[in-house]
Design an enzyme around this catalytic site. Structure first.
Site, short mmCIF file in Angstrom:
data_model
loop_
_atom_site.label_atom_id
_atom_site.label_comp_id
_atom_site.label_asym_id
_atom_site.label_seq_id
_atom_site.Cartn_x
_atom_site.Cartn_y
_atom_site.Cartn_z
N HIS A 191 0.83 -1.21 0.00
CA HIS A 191 0.00 0.00 0.00
C HIS A 191 0.86 1.26 0.00
CE1 HIS A 191 -3.17 -2.90 1.33
NE2 HIS A 191 -3.84 -2.18 0.47
N ASN A 192 1.55 1.48 -1.11
CA ASN A 192 2.39 2.66 -1.27
C ASN A 192 1.91 3.44 -2.51
OD1 ASN A 192 3.44 1.25 -3.50
ND2 ASN A 192 4.85 0.15 -2.14
N ALA A 193 2.66 4.49 -2.84
CA ALA A 193 2.22 5.36 -3.95
C ALA A 193 2.19 4.63 -5.29
CB ALA A 193 3.13 6.58 -4.03
N THR A 194 3.02 3.58 -5.43
CA THR A 194 3.01 2.85 -6.71
C THR A 194 1.70 2.09 -6.88
OG1 THR A 194 5.40 2.62 -6.53
CG2 THR A 194 4.31 1.26 -8.17
N HIS A 195 1.16 1.56 -5.77
CA HIS A 195 -0.15 0.90 -5.87
C HIS A 195 -1.21 1.93 -6.32
CE1 HIS A 195 -3.88 -1.10 -4.94
NE2 HIS A 195 -4.14 -0.28 -3.95
N ASP A 232 -5.79 5.23 -1.25
CA ASP A 232 -5.14 4.56 -0.11
C ASP A 232 -4.19 5.52 0.63
OD1 ASP A 232 -6.11 1.96 0.26
OD2 ASP A 232 -4.97 1.18 -1.44
N GLN A 397 -3.69 -16.92 -3.46
CA GLN A 397 -4.05 -16.14 -4.65
C GLN A 397 -5.25 -16.76 -5.37
OE1 GLN A 397 -2.63 -13.01 -4.96
NE2 GLN A 397 -2.02 -13.83 -2.99
#
Ligand code: ZN
Length: 449
Positions: A191-195, A232, A397
């Site tokens: 859950h970072n800016a790339t997500h 997020d 998954q």
């Protein structure tokens, strides 16, 4: 011959006695009570099975949560499904959740005033094909030094003429996205800016499909892009159940209801509107336009709460787009955007295999850390399957696809005429399935590498 009233029936009739309430309150009647009144009239004119069926239907309609599903599609014995259900949907509290939009005044952070970066040749190349499903956001993350959100953001915003719709300058929008980007946690593996960048790119891709574009209005499209970017914001790398169990201030503030989702969108508006920050991209909207934009963004971010997944899916499934009046078109446009941002948020399993796998490793790694901390602190373990010492990642998954992704993608891609995404999801599912028997806990040591 009519059967005598049981207690249940009496309860229904109490609910539908809103007609008498109507006379007392001078014409206030909810549409649902009109429907219940009609059904009661019909039920009084028929006997036997039809009468019972109508009463059963009235009982269902008398519920306060019409779109909250009772989930019975998986067996109790299905361990993965049960754990996803307990960890992501049920969250230890019995009541369904309601929307809130109270601003979290305690966690205010100062907005950053980033300078507009020059785009290097590598970044420029990595931004090619940003309108394709095969777009590699993880490569962009690498060459942009973790600025995938602001880089892909500005390109996507330009394509959708976001500045024109908001009546703001390119520089202001750039300052805004840099400020948003700075409030994601770089330390989170998932859950970072790339997500957020990934969800924004997927949202833009979905909006591009002609069947979606026909039914979505321009301001909702812009709201969807902005909502994706902030959806997020300031995510702590721990889920709602963890925040509830540890009695975090955010859980207390939002009464355990969609805690993170409320926080993401509340903070987004707080940062945007704060004085002196000079990032207010809404300052040239009229009061009415701002209210509508805000309403749509709040709605879309709250829709990403996975514990309400089936509600939004049901709403989307029930939507009719044929021969609808103007007002209904607007409602549909928002329902489609809710679904679209949601699908973008859980789109990893439908990406190309290499990306699908890397994203899976990132989220599993974040879950491993949460489980470790929960065990260390003697807290209830949200999802026991995500224990690094025992986890079979491919099984988790397959479980996520079975429970959440397959149906959502099948439904949405049929509407959007993007069937190839569901094909990709099924192909990834088969790959995961093949890997299950070979997976050992030793694979869990260095997932990200
Ligand atoms: Zn997300």
């Amino acid at each position: 011959m009519k059967r005598s009233n049981t207690t249940g029936e009496a309860a229904i009739f109490r609910d539908v006695s809103l007609k008498s309430l109507k006379s007392q309150t001078g014409g206030i009647e909810a549409p649902i009570s009109e429907v219940l009144t009609m059904l009661r009239d019909v039920s009084s004119r028929v006997d036997g099975e039809p009468a019972q069926t109508i009463k059963d239907a009235m009982k269902v309609l008398s519920s306060h949560e019409l779109y909250a599903p009772s989930i019975n599609r998986f067996r109790d014995a299905d361990r993965i499904a049960t754990q996803y259900y307990d960890g992501l949907i049920r969250l230890h509290h019995p009541a369904r959740q309601r929307k809130r939009s109270v601003v979290d005044a305690h966690r205010e952070k100062r907005g950053s005033h980033g300078e507009r970066r020059r785009v290097s040749a590598d970044v420029k190349n990595a931004l090619e094909n940003d309108n394709c499903w095969k777009f590699d956001i993880l490569h962009l993350e690498k060459v942009s030094d973790h600025h995938a959100l602001s880089q892909v953001g500005m390109k996507v915003f330009e394509r959708w003429k976001v500045c024109d719709v908001l009546g703001c300058s390119d520089d202001l929008l750039n300052r805004w996205i840099l400020s948003i980007e700075a409030h994601y946690h770089a330390g989170n593996t998932y859950h970072n800016a790339t997500h957020a960048a990934d969800v924004l790119q997927a949202t833009s891709f979905f909006l591009d499909s002609s069947n979606v574009a026909t039914h979505v209005n321009e301001s909702h499209a812009v709201a969807a892009l902005l909502a994706a970017a902030v959806h997020d914001l300031d995510h702590p790398g721990r889920g709602n159940a963890y925040l509830i169990n540890t009695r975090q201030s955010l859980a207390i503030l939002y009464n355990d209801n969609s805690i993170l989702e409320n926080h993401h969108i509340a903070l987004a508006f707080q940062l945007t509107l704060q004085h002196n920050a000079n990032v207010n991209i809404f300052s040239n909207l009229s009061r009415e336009e701002f209210i509508q934009m805000r309403h749509a963004m709040v709605e879309m971010v709250l829709a990403t709460d996975i514990s309400r997944h089936f509600e939004y899916l049901a709403k989307f499934n029930k939507m009719s787009v044929i021969d609808v009046a103007e007002e209904q078109r607007d409602t549909n446009s928002l329902t489609i955007c809710d679904m679209l941002v949601k699908c973008a948020d859980i789109s990893n399993p439908a990406r190309e295999w290499g990306l699908c796998q890397r994203w899976a490793h990132r989220i599993v790694e974040e879950y491993f850390e949460q489980t470790r901390e929960e065990k260390e602190k003697g807290l209830p373990v949200t999802m026991e399957v995500f224990d690094r010492n025992t986890c079979n990642v491919p099984i988790t998954q397959c479980g996520f696809i079975d429970m959440f992704a397959r149906e959502a993608f099948a439904t949405f891609t049929e509407f959007a005429k993007l069937g190839e995404l569901s094909d990709q999801l099924e192909s990834n599912y088969e790959k995961w399935k093949l890997m299950t028997s070979q997976w050992t806990p030793s694979h869990n040591t260095n997932l990200i590498l």
